[in-house]
Design a protein around this motif. Structure first.
Motif, mmCIF file in Angstrom:
data_model
loop_
_atom_site.group_PDB
_atom_site.id
_atom_site.type_symbol
_atom_site.label_atom_id
_atom_site.label_comp_id
_atom_site.label_asym_id
_atom_site.label_seq_id
_atom_site.Cartn_x
_atom_site.Cartn_y
_atom_site.Cartn_z
ATOM 1 N N GLU A 231 31.376 41.102 44.783
ATOM 2 C CA GLU A 231 30.223 40.362 45.284
ATOM 3 C C GLU A 231 30.273 38.919 44.787
ATOM 4 O O GLU A 231 30.595 38.650 43.631
ATOM 5 C CB GLU A 231 28.929 41.032 44.819
ATOM 6 C CG GLU A 231 27.661 40.399 45.371
ATOM 7 C CD GLU A 231 26.424 41.175 44.960
ATOM 8 O OE1 GLU A 231 26.236 42.285 45.490
ATOM 9 O OE2 GLU A 231 25.663 40.686 44.096
ATOM 10 N N ILE A 232 29.954 37.994 45.711
ATOM 11 C CA ILE A 232 29.928 36.568 45.382
ATOM 12 C C ILE A 232 28.574 36.023 45.810
ATOM 13 O O ILE A 232 28.219 36.073 46.993
ATOM 14 C CB ILE A 232 31.052 35.809 46.116
ATOM 15 C CG1 ILE A 232 32.399 36.486 45.876
ATOM 16 C CG2 ILE A 232 31.081 34.347 45.690
ATOM 17 C CD1 ILE A 232 33.512 35.933 46.746
ATOM 18 N N ASP B 206 25.570 30.640 46.093
ATOM 19 C CA ASP B 206 25.868 29.302 45.582
ATOM 20 C C ASP B 206 27.313 29.135 45.125
ATOM 21 O O ASP B 206 27.728 28.038 44.741
ATOM 22 C CB ASP B 206 24.919 28.937 44.443
ATOM 23 C CG ASP B 206 25.006 29.897 43.265
ATOM 24 O OD1 ASP B 206 25.610 30.976 43.436
ATOM 25 O OD2 ASP B 206 24.473 29.578 42.190
ATOM 26 N N VAL B 207 28.087 30.215 45.165
ATOM 27 C CA VAL B 207 29.486 30.154 44.738
ATOM 28 C C VAL B 207 30.437 30.247 45.933
ATOM 29 O O VAL B 207 31.623 29.946 45.814
ATOM 30 C CB VAL B 207 29.784 31.285 43.721
ATOM 31 C CG1 VAL B 207 31.197 31.179 43.152
ATOM 32 C CG2 VAL B 207 28.772 31.257 42.584
ATOM 33 N N ILE B 208 29.923 30.649 47.075
ATOM 34 C CA ILE B 208 30.788 30.908 48.235
ATOM 35 C C ILE B 208 31.606 29.682 48.616
ATOM 36 O O ILE B 208 32.822 29.777 48.841
ATOM 37 C CB ILE B 208 29.946 31.395 49.432
ATOM 38 C CG1 ILE B 208 29.314 32.754 49.122
ATOM 39 C CG2 ILE B 208 30.824 31.501 50.682
ATOM 40 C CD1 ILE B 208 28.357 33.240 50.189
ATOM 41 N N GLU B 209 30.966 28.516 48.696
ATOM 42 C CA GLU B 209 31.678 27.306 49.111
ATOM 43 C C GLU B 209 32.827 26.976 48.176
ATOM 44 O O GLU B 209 33.852 26.434 48.605
ATOM 45 C CB GLU B 209 30.705 26.131 49.190
ATOM 46 C CG GLU B 209 29.799 26.150 50.402
ATOM 47 C CD GLU B 209 30.571 26.053 51.712
ATOM 48 O OE1 GLU B 209 31.532 25.263 51.768
ATOM 49 O OE2 GLU B 209 30.213 26.762 52.655
ATOM 50 N N ILE C 154 43.360 37.062 40.893
ATOM 51 C CA ILE C 154 42.002 36.668 40.523
ATOM 52 C C ILE C 154 41.862 36.786 39.003
ATOM 53 O O ILE C 154 42.281 37.785 38.408
ATOM 54 C CB ILE C 154 40.946 37.564 41.207
ATOM 55 C CG1 ILE C 154 41.137 37.574 42.724
ATOM 56 C CG2 ILE C 154 39.537 37.104 40.849
ATOM 57 C CD1 ILE C 154 40.184 38.516 43.449
ATOM 58 N N LYS C 155 41.276 35.764 38.390
ATOM 59 C CA LYS C 155 40.964 35.836 36.967
ATOM 60 C C LYS C 155 39.626 35.140 36.695
ATOM 61 O O LYS C 155 39.114 34.409 37.545
ATOM 62 C CB LYS C 155 42.080 35.236 36.127
ATOM 63 C CG LYS C 155 42.348 33.766 36.331
ATOM 64 C CD LYS C 155 43.500 33.317 35.428
ATOM 65 C CE LYS C 155 43.824 31.842 35.617
ATOM 66 N NZ LYS C 155 44.940 31.415 34.750
ATOM 67 N N LYS C 156 39.061 35.406 35.522
ATOM 68 C CA LYS C 156 37.748 34.893 35.117
ATOM 69 C C LYS C 156 36.636 35.463 35.994
ATOM 70 O O LYS C 156 36.070 34.792 36.847
ATOM 71 C CB LYS C 156 37.718 33.364 35.151
ATOM 72 C CG LYS C 156 38.711 32.700 34.212
ATOM 73 C CD LYS C 156 38.619 31.183 34.296
ATOM 74 C CE LYS C 156 39.643 30.498 33.409
ATOM 75 N NZ LYS C 156 39.596 29.020 33.540
ATOM 76 N N PHE C 157 36.334 36.715 35.792
ATOM 77 C CA PHE C 157 35.290 37.404 36.549
ATOM 78 C C PHE C 157 34.541 38.355 35.631
ATOM 79 O O PHE C 157 34.918 38.527 34.464
ATOM 80 C CB PHE C 157 35.887 38.154 37.743
ATOM 81 C CG PHE C 157 37.025 39.086 37.376
ATOM 82 C CD1 PHE C 157 36.784 40.391 36.981
ATOM 83 C CD2 PHE C 157 38.340 38.630 37.422
ATOM 84 C CE1 PHE C 157 37.815 41.241 36.649
ATOM 85 C CE2 PHE C 157 39.389 39.471 37.090
ATOM 86 C CZ PHE C 157 39.131 40.777 36.685
ATOM 87 N N ILE C 158 33.486 38.954 36.149
ATOM 88 C CA ILE C 158 32.660 39.860 35.361
ATOM 89 C C ILE C 158 32.621 41.226 36.034
ATOM 90 O O ILE C 158 32.440 41.321 37.255
ATOM 91 C CB ILE C 158 31.226 39.314 35.200
ATOM 92 C CG1 ILE C 158 31.264 37.919 34.567
ATOM 93 C CG2 ILE C 158 30.380 40.250 34.339
ATOM 94 C CD1 ILE C 158 29.906 37.251 34.488
ATOM 95 N N VAL C 159 32.779 42.275 35.249
ATOM 96 C CA VAL C 159 32.740 43.646 35.751
ATOM 97 C C VAL C 159 31.365 44.251 35.438
ATOM 98 O O VAL C 159 30.909 44.214 34.290
ATOM 99 C CB VAL C 159 33.857 44.507 35.134
ATOM 100 C CG1 VAL C 159 33.753 45.958 35.623
ATOM 101 C CG2 VAL C 159 35.230 43.930 35.482
ATOM 102 N N LYS D 258 31.874 40.848 40.017
ATOM 103 C CA LYS D 258 31.136 39.675 40.470
ATOM 104 C C LYS D 258 31.942 38.427 40.122
ATOM 105 O O LYS D 258 32.342 38.237 38.975
ATOM 106 C CB LYS D 258 29.750 39.611 39.841
ATOM 107 C CG LYS D 258 28.773 40.622 40.421
ATOM 108 C CD LYS D 258 27.358 40.328 39.987
ATOM 109 C CE LYS D 258 26.357 41.285 40.644
ATOM 110 N NZ LYS D 258 24.961 40.972 40.275
ATOM 111 N N LEU D 259 32.178 37.600 41.139
ATOM 112 C CA LEU D 259 32.877 36.345 40.923
ATOM 113 C C LEU D 259 31.881 35.238 40.642
ATOM 114 O O LEU D 259 30.711 35.329 41.017
ATOM 115 C CB LEU D 259 33.729 36.001 42.153
ATOM 116 C CG LEU D 259 34.716 37.084 42.626
ATOM 117 C CD1 LEU D 259 35.602 36.535 43.739
ATOM 118 C CD2 LEU D 259 35.560 37.618 41.471
ATOM 119 N N ASN D 260 32.345 34.170 40.001
ATOM 120 C CA ASN D 260 31.472 33.070 39.611
ATOM 121 C C ASN D 260 32.175 31.745 39.862
ATOM 122 O O ASN D 260 33.324 31.707 40.319
ATOM 123 C CB ASN D 260 31.060 33.209 38.148
ATOM 124 C CG ASN D 260 32.266 33.296 37.219
ATOM 125 O OD1 ASN D 260 32.911 32.294 36.929
ATOM 126 N ND2 ASN D 260 32.596 34.517 36.784
#
Length: 418
Positions: free
Chosen positions: A55-56, A59-62, A76-81, A98-100
């Motif tokens: 899930e993104i 405000d992060v989609i762009e 993919i790196k730097k994400f939260i589980v 969740k991506l940020n």
């Protein structure tokens, strides 16, 4: 940095590297295509065929969308589980990602060959009733298209929505109906499928659907923003096996005509609240009315939820260690709490109490009382949920094809001569 399999991820902030195929991408907008995007959703799969939901937030989609293309292998790196959601699961995994804005997504170049692409868990038509009106998980099915409709504008739960009907038949001859809503209805290549289906069998694997029934009507599959499909895709073993089991000749696809709601305006009649109060419920039981009211206040001493049958959403009562549904035709013993909002609405003629269930109550609960006027369509015990589609700008396979047969794929199973 070493690549970590999805099966080894644990809860919390992850500064590690995963390498995955983006299997599906869709925007979640809520009940209508006109609403802003709330979050972008993905299904990813790694080389060991482990899949997860991603899930993104809006405000992060762009920041991230450039590399979010279906069918692309990325790192993919730097994400939260997080723990997986308890409702509307697209895959069976205990965790979700969740991506940020600090997440880094990098396409793998060159793209690996033979990387797993499709994620699905097929349900037999005969088992669908076990999932009737349940929202714990989305359902995936496969079938031969035997009929398809045009796209029509339909009024559903007070909102105008686009809809298309597709009828599917399994190898046992069982036929079910699937309703595609919103942008999913227009994206489905109905006219092309009809043309191809006059000569060849068309087999479709649908993912991300729900098995529904409104007010005791015939159940149907519902496809909204999470719904995707694979048409005559020879890379999918189940489609190949389905085709191999068909007879040498199959019936051509039928074209269904779905009427627009604006061609049936007499079905919904305008009434004042005084006229609605005086309506005979015995005579008007099957009729539908529309009235414009100002919401004045909540009905005092009323709960905002009720114990609902998990299957048909009728009220259920505790009976010993289990629950008994008040719907005599339902044998479900599982309970869930659902929203029920009681409020007073008035116009220039009278004031009446309105009771709204689930999605309608969620929508109204977000608005300040007496701030706006709105249409409230009285449709009896409105326990169903509104559905809508969602746009798919991230799908790399939606471009128009110059060759319809090439776009849809064809097989050697011919239709019977007319």
């Amino acid at each position: 940095m070493d690549v970590i399999p999805l099966s080894q991820l644990r809860l919390g902030i992850q500064y590690c590297l995963i390498r995955v195929m983006i299997s599906r991408v869709w925007e979640f907008r809520g009940k209508s295509d006109d609403e802003p995007v709330k979050h972008l959703d993905l299904v990813i799969i790694d080389e060991k065929k482990t899949s997860m939901y991603v899930e993104i937030l809006a405000d992060v989609i762009e920041i991230l969308k450039t590399n979010l293309v279906e069918g692309r292998v990325v790192t993919i790196k730097k994400f939260i589980v997080h723990h997986a959601r308890t409702l509307f699961k697209v895959v069976q995994h205990p965790y979700m990602i969740k991506l940020n804005r600090r997440t880094e997504i990098t396409p793998v170049d060159p793209q690996p060959q033979n990387f797993p692409r499709h994620v699905y868990s097929l349900i037999n038509f005969s088992d669908l009733d076990h999932y009737l009106n349940m929202t714990a998980q989305f359902l995936d099915v496969i079938g031969q298209v035997v009929a398809v409709s045009n796209v029509a504008a339909i009024k559903s739960f007070g909102k105008m929505q686009t809809k298309r009907i597709v009828k599917l038949k399994d190898l046992s001859g069982h036929i079910i109906e699937l309703s595609l809503w919103g942008s999913r209805a227009t994206e489905f290549q109905g006219d092309q499928i009809y043309e191809v289906g006059q000569k060849d069998a068309v087999i479709v694997l649908f993912v991300g659907t729900l098995w529904k029934s409104h007010r005791g009507e015939t159940p149907f599959l519902s496809g909204t923003s999470a719904c995707h499909w694979y048409i005559n895709d020879e890379s999918i073993p189940e489609i190949r096996n389905f085709y191999a089991s068909l007879p040498n000749e199959v019936d051509p696809i039928e074209m269904l005509q779905l009427a627009n709601s604006n061609n049936n305006q007499d079905e919904v009649r305008q009434k004042t609240l005084l006229e609605l109060k005086d309506a005979d419920p015995f005579e008007e039981k099957t009729n539908r009315f529309e009235c414009t009211v100002t919401i004045t206040r909540l009905t005092p001493n009323q709960k905002w939820f009720y114990p609902a049958c998990q299957k048909c959403h009728s009220r259920t009562n505790l009976s010993g260690p289990t629950y008994t549904c008040t719907n005599k035709e339902c044998s479900c013993t599982e309970m869930e709490y659902r929203y029920k909002l009681s409020l007073m609405g008035s116009d220039d003629t009278f004031e009446l109490e309105f009771i709204l269930f689930e999605q309608s109550s969620k929508f109204l609960a977000q608005m300040q009382l007496a701030d706006d006027k709105m249409d409230i369509e009285t449709m009896g015990d409105q326990t169903g949920s509104g559905v809508a589609g969602s746009k798919r700008p991230y799908d790399s396979t939606t471009e128009d094809s110059e060759d319809d047969d090439a776009a849809l794929g064809t097989y050697g199973k011919r239709t019977k001569k007319q």
